[in-house]
Scaffold this motif. Structure first.
Motif, PDB file in Angstrom:
ATOM      1  N   HIS A  28      30.175  -9.474 -27.224  1.00  0.00           N
ATOM      2  CA  HIS A  28      30.052  -8.168 -27.295  1.00  0.00           C
ATOM      3  C   HIS A  28      30.789  -6.976 -27.196  1.00  0.00           C
ATOM      4  O   HIS A  28      30.712  -5.704 -27.801  1.00  0.00           O
ATOM      5  N   VAL A  29      31.922  -7.191 -26.497  1.00  0.00           N
ATOM      6  CA  VAL A  29      32.684  -6.145 -26.344  1.00  0.00           C
ATOM      7  C   VAL A  29      33.572  -5.402 -27.135  1.00  0.00           C
ATOM      8  O   VAL A  29      33.707  -4.189 -27.201  1.00  0.00           O
ATOM      9  N   GLY A  30      33.897  -6.350 -28.464  1.00  0.00           N
ATOM     10  CA  GLY A  30      34.388  -5.483 -29.469  1.00  0.00           C
ATOM     11  C   GLY A  30      33.646  -4.514 -30.064  1.00  0.00           C
ATOM     12  O   GLY A  30      34.053  -3.363 -30.392  1.00  0.00           O
ATOM     13  N   ALA A  31      32.263  -4.659 -30.444  1.00  0.00           N
ATOM     14  CA  ALA A  31      31.637  -3.777 -30.850  1.00  0.00           C
ATOM     15  C   ALA A  31      31.425  -2.697 -29.881  1.00  0.00           C
ATOM     16  O   ALA A  31      31.114  -1.354 -30.493  1.00  0.00           O
ATOM     17  N   ALA A  32      31.213  -2.843 -28.540  1.00  0.00           N
ATOM     18  CA  ALA A  32      30.962  -1.879 -27.864  1.00  0.00           C
ATOM     19  C   ALA A  32      32.096  -0.745 -27.730  1.00  0.00           C
ATOM     20  O   ALA A  32      31.996   0.372 -27.843  1.00  0.00           O
ATOM     21  N   VAL A  33      33.505  -1.475 -27.552  1.00  0.00           N
ATOM     22  CA  VAL A  33      34.736  -0.729 -27.723  1.00  0.00           C
ATOM     23  C   VAL A  33      34.621   0.245 -28.967  1.00  0.00           C
ATOM     24  O   VAL A  33      35.018   1.508 -29.218  1.00  0.00           O
ATOM     25  N   GLN A  34      34.339  -0.402 -30.277  1.00  0.00           N
ATOM     26  CA  GLN A  34      34.456   0.151 -31.510  1.00  0.00           C
ATOM     27  C   GLN A  34      33.576   1.501 -31.623  1.00  0.00           C
ATOM     28  O   GLN A  34      33.700   2.445 -32.182  1.00  0.00           O
ATOM     29  N   SER A  35      32.483   1.292 -31.013  1.00  0.00           N
ATOM     30  CA  SER A  35      31.476   2.389 -30.919  1.00  0.00           C
ATOM     31  C   SER A  35      31.918   3.635 -30.033  1.00  0.00           C
ATOM     32  O   SER A  35      31.665   4.748 -30.548  1.00  0.00           O
ATOM     33  N   LEU A  36      32.762   3.407 -29.158  1.00  0.00           N
ATOM     34  CA  LEU A  36      33.617   4.537 -28.527  1.00  0.00           C
ATOM     35  C   LEU A  36      34.497   5.008 -29.360  1.00  0.00           C
ATOM     36  O   LEU A  36      34.814   6.540 -29.454  1.00  0.00           O
ATOM     37  N   ASP A  38      34.505   5.365 -32.794  1.00  0.00           N
ATOM     38  CA  ASP A  38      33.830   5.950 -33.692  1.00  0.00           C
ATOM     39  C   ASP A  38      33.057   7.193 -33.344  1.00  0.00           C
ATOM     40  O   ASP A  38      32.521   7.760 -34.304  1.00  0.00           O
ATOM     41  N   GLN A  39      33.249   7.812 -32.155  1.00  0.00           N
ATOM     42  CA  GLN A  39      32.452   8.907 -31.838  1.00  0.00           C
ATOM     43  C   GLN A  39      32.988  10.008 -32.599  1.00  0.00           C
ATOM     44  O   GLN A  39      34.101  10.362 -32.909  1.00  0.00           O
ATOM     45  N   ASP A  40      31.926  10.960 -32.868  1.00  0.00           N
ATOM     46  CA  ASP A  40      32.249  12.169 -33.549  1.00  0.00           C
ATOM     47  C   ASP A  40      32.560  13.437 -32.683  1.00  0.00           C
ATOM     48  O   ASP A  40      32.715  14.705 -32.927  1.00  0.00           O
ATOM     49  N   TYR A  41      32.727  13.081 -31.389  1.00  0.00           N
ATOM     50  CA  TYR A  41      33.148  14.229 -30.472  1.00  0.00           C
ATOM     51  C   TYR A  41      34.756  14.547 -30.881  1.00  0.00           C
ATOM     52  O   TYR A  41      35.345  13.833 -30.983  1.00  0.00           O
ATOM     53  N   ALA A  42      34.809  15.898 -30.839  1.00  0.00           N
ATOM     54  CA  ALA A  42      35.876  16.366 -31.403  1.00  0.00           C
ATOM     55  C   ALA A  42      37.077  16.628 -29.999  1.00  0.00           C
ATOM     56  O   ALA A  42      38.313  16.776 -30.348  1.00  0.00           O
ATOM     57  N   GLY A  43      36.674  16.452 -29.091  1.00  0.00           N
ATOM     58  CA  GLY A  43      37.611  16.536 -27.565  1.00  0.00           C
ATOM     59  C   GLY A  43      38.561  15.505 -27.383  1.00  0.00           C
ATOM     60  O   GLY A  43      38.215  14.446 -27.919  1.00  0.00           O
ATOM     61  N   ALA A  44      39.312  15.518 -26.777  1.00  0.00           N
ATOM     62  CA  ALA A  44      40.293  14.461 -26.298  1.00  0.00           C
ATOM     63  C   ALA A  44      39.391  13.344 -25.546  1.00  0.00           C
ATOM     64  O   ALA A  44      38.671  13.710 -24.828  1.00  0.00           O
ATOM     65  N   PHE A  45      40.158  11.907 -25.899  1.00  0.00           N
ATOM     66  CA  PHE A  45      39.327  10.978 -24.917  1.00  0.00           C
ATOM     67  C   PHE A  45      40.397   9.827 -24.494  1.00  0.00           C
ATOM     68  O   PHE A  45      41.208   9.729 -25.170  1.00  0.00           O
ATOM     69  N   ASP A  46      39.902   9.090 -23.642  1.00  0.00           N
ATOM     70  CA  ASP A  46      40.355   7.776 -23.520  1.00  0.00           C
ATOM     71  C   ASP A  46      39.423   6.791 -23.165  1.00  0.00           C
ATOM     72  O   ASP A  46      38.362   6.867 -22.464  1.00  0.00           O
ATOM     73  N   VAL A  47      39.905   5.541 -23.221  1.00  0.00           N
ATOM     74  CA  VAL A  47      38.940   4.498 -23.031  1.00  0.00           C
ATOM     75  C   VAL A  47      39.602   3.732 -21.879  1.00  0.00           C
ATOM     76  O   VAL A  47      40.741   3.042 -22.093  1.00  0.00           O
ATOM     77  N   HIS A 104      27.577  -4.526 -23.085  1.00  0.00           N
ATOM     78  CA  HIS A 104      26.390  -5.073 -23.974  1.00  0.00           C
ATOM     79  C   HIS A 104      25.790  -3.715 -24.665  1.00  0.00           C
ATOM     80  O   HIS A 104      24.786  -3.959 -25.432  1.00  0.00           O
ATOM     81  N   SER A 105      26.549  -2.451 -24.663  1.00  0.00           N
ATOM     82  CA  SER A 105      25.810  -1.500 -25.247  1.00  0.00           C
ATOM     83  C   SER A 105      26.729  -1.020 -26.438  1.00  0.00           C
ATOM     84  O   SER A 105      27.854  -1.324 -26.660  1.00  0.00           O
ATOM     85  N   VAL A 106      25.957  -0.383 -27.536  1.00  0.00           N
ATOM     86  CA  VAL A 106      26.627   0.391 -28.343  1.00  0.00           C
ATOM     87  C   VAL A 106      26.302   1.709 -28.685  1.00  0.00           C
ATOM     88  O   VAL A 106      25.157   2.000 -28.820  1.00  0.00           O
ATOM     89  N   LEU A 107      27.182   2.680 -28.514  1.00  0.00           N
ATOM     90  CA  LEU A 107      26.749   4.283 -28.445  1.00  0.00           C
ATOM     91  C   LEU A 107      26.585   4.491 -29.866  1.00  0.00           C
ATOM     92  O   LEU A 107      27.414   4.294 -30.619  1.00  0.00           O
ATOM     93  N   PRO A 108      25.539   5.410 -30.317  1.00  0.00           N
ATOM     94  CA  PRO A 108      25.645   6.080 -31.426  1.00  0.00           C
ATOM     95  C   PRO A 108      26.650   7.043 -31.601  1.00  0.00           C
ATOM     96  O   PRO A 108      27.305   7.519 -30.611  1.00  0.00           O
ATOM     97  N   ARG A 216      20.408   7.847 -26.886  1.00  0.00           N
ATOM     98  CA  ARG A 216      19.729   6.595 -27.208  1.00  0.00           C
ATOM     99  C   ARG A 216      20.869   5.474 -27.206  1.00  0.00           C
ATOM    100  O   ARG A 216      21.633   5.719 -28.245  1.00  0.00           O
ATOM    101  N   VAL A 217      20.958   4.577 -26.656  1.00  0.00           N
ATOM    102  CA  VAL A 217      21.941   3.570 -26.591  1.00  0.00           C
ATOM    103  C   VAL A 217      21.573   2.245 -26.956  1.00  0.00           C
ATOM    104  O   VAL A 217      20.447   1.708 -26.255  1.00  0.00           O
ATOM    105  N   THR A 218      22.046   1.616 -27.943  1.00  0.00           N
ATOM    106  CA  THR A 218      21.587   0.150 -28.222  1.00  0.00           C
ATOM    107  C   THR A 218      22.091  -0.862 -27.197  1.00  0.00           C
ATOM    108  O   THR A 218      23.329  -0.803 -26.862  1.00  0.00           O
ATOM    109  N   TYR A 219      21.182  -1.769 -26.736  1.00  0.00           N
ATOM    110  CA  TYR A 219      21.602  -2.437 -25.689  1.00  0.00           C
ATOM    111  C   TYR A 219      21.316  -3.977 -26.363  1.00  0.00           C
ATOM    112  O   TYR A 219      20.360  -4.354 -26.844  1.00  0.00           O
ATOM    113  N   ARG A 220      22.297  -4.799 -26.249  1.00  0.00           N
ATOM    114  CA  ARG A 220      22.314  -6.407 -26.526  1.00  0.00           C
ATOM    115  C   ARG A 220      21.747  -7.249 -25.458  1.00  0.00           C
ATOM    116  O   ARG A 220      22.404  -7.183 -24.391  1.00  0.00           O
ATOM    117  N   PRO A 221      20.551  -7.780 -25.339  1.00  0.00           N
ATOM    118  CA  PRO A 221      20.014  -8.452 -24.289  1.00  0.00           C
ATOM    119  C   PRO A 221      20.656  -9.831 -23.977  1.00  0.00           C
ATOM    120  O   PRO A 221      21.484 -10.277 -24.943  1.00  0.00           O
TER     121      PRO A 221
END
Length: 364
Positions: A28-36, A38-47, A104-108, A216-221
């Motif tokens: 699951h971790v690959g999809a979780a990181v990719q969702s970060l 892909d965020q449309d937030y315009a500010g600086a970020f780190d993971v 296990h989460s995927v952020l919109p 609303r966060v998608t969670y993988r059970p």
């Protein structure tokens, strides 16, 4: 709404730090990181990913992601627990807004933007929303339905939704770093329920925890029954521990599963005794046979719930729901009883006295 304890104002585009503890989550971790990313937030970020000693290739995968994108930092979490990983990741991050993420989460794509806007609008120290469980297999879909139903996890807003406003706790969380530093980060002695306990300290220190259904966060059970059982036994164990030590955590809904476990177990024992007495011709057998009422009523409740809740996902999901729901209730309930009755906890009761100063509760 103003929060007098939020020392650090949120500007139009503050930087955000996504922090994620990971252990044996290669699926699951690959999809979780990719969702970060892909965020449309315009500010600086780190993971920042705090990876525990995994045995399924998770370490290699996240290290590869870190080499491929310089915005991703990978740090070791030797202890391998969720709270220690969160604290390590928080300390390694640098921005004024800290966004907790689960492997296990995927952020919109709008998650960070909406969360920061909510922080600014409400003055809260932490905002969060709904854990929207979504499964792929019939088993996972049954688990997801249980998560999102009132019969499954008690109908809390961060599972089933509700009106926006102050809350005891929220799913994951988007924090002001100043608030985390004020209360001392996550308590690393609490392996489950650390979110609730941290939010309790934030609220006790005068801060606001804010729920909004917009997040609303998608969670993988969990994908197998054994993993689901271990998850809920551990969760119940620590919820029982916290309920014993923190008066504010004794919500009646937390006692429903242990009462259910005790009632059904006692009913089965009395019912079996009644059958033995009945076969022996005892006149008091009918009294003991009444013990079958609680387990039969619970079985009927599970059956009706399976049809009403899981039927949209097909017959296989309905069949799995008949197993998943008792697994959640009984594993959680048994864990709660053991945690509540524990006399050998390494958590000092006075640590959690409501209203005590939280600045002296720093984690290692």
């Amino acid at each position: 709404m103003e929060n007098p304890r939020s020392e650090e104002p949120v500007t139009a585009l503050p930087g955000v730090s996504y922090v994620m503890p990971v252990l044996n989550d290669v699926t699951h971790v690959g999809a979780a990181v990719q969702s970060l990313l892909d965020q449309d937030y315009a500010g600086a970020f780190d993971v920042v990913i705090a990876v525990g000693p995994s045995i399924d290739g998770t370490n290699e995968l996240v290290e590869e992601m870190g080499r491929a994108d310089r915005r991703i930092t990978v740090v070791d979490n030797v202890a391998g627990t969720t709270p220690s990983g969160l604290n390590i990741a928080i300390r390694a991050s640098r921005h004024p807004i800290v966004i907790r993420v689960d492997a296990h989460s995927v952020l919109p794509t709008s998650y960070a933007r909406l969360a920061v806007e909510t922080l600014e609008r409400t003055g809260a120290d932490n905002v969060g929303g709904i854990m929207d469980a979504r499964g792929t297999s019939a088993f996972e879909r049954a688990v997801a339905r249980a998560y999102g139903s009132r019969i499954g996890l008690g109908g809390t807003p961060h599972h089933v939704g509700g009106a926006e406003g102050p809350a005891d706790t929220v799913y994951l969380g988007v924090f002001r770093r100043s608030a985390l530093e004020r209360v001392g980060l996550f308590d690393e002695r609490i392996k489950r329920g650390q979110d609730w306990e941290l939010n309790e300290r934030i609220r006790s220190s005068g801060g606001i925890v804010w729920f909004t259904p917009e997040l609303r966060v998608t969670y993988r059970p969990r994908s197998t029954l054994s993993r689901l059982g271990r998850q809920f036994f551990s969760t119940g164990l620590w919820r029982g521990e916290l309920s014993r030590l923190i008066a504010g955590s004794r919500n009646l809904r937390y006692f429903a599963p242990p009462v259910l476990v005790l009632g059904v177990t006692l009913g089965v024992l009395l019912g079996v005794i009644g059958l033995v007495l009945w076969s022996a011709g005892s006149r008091i057998a009918p009294l003991f046979l009444l013990g079958w009422i609680p387990p039969v009523a619970y079985a009927a409740l599970v059956a009706v719930s399976a049809v009403l809740v899981a039927r949209r996902d097909g017959a296989h999901a309905v069949a799995w729901f008949l197993v998943v729901l008792p697994c959640i209730h009984f594993c959680w309930g048994i864990g709660f009883v053991l945690g509540y009755l524990s006399l050998a906890s390494n958590i000092a009761a006075q640590t959690y006295r409501k209203g005590s100063g939280s600045s002296d509760r720093r984690t290692g």
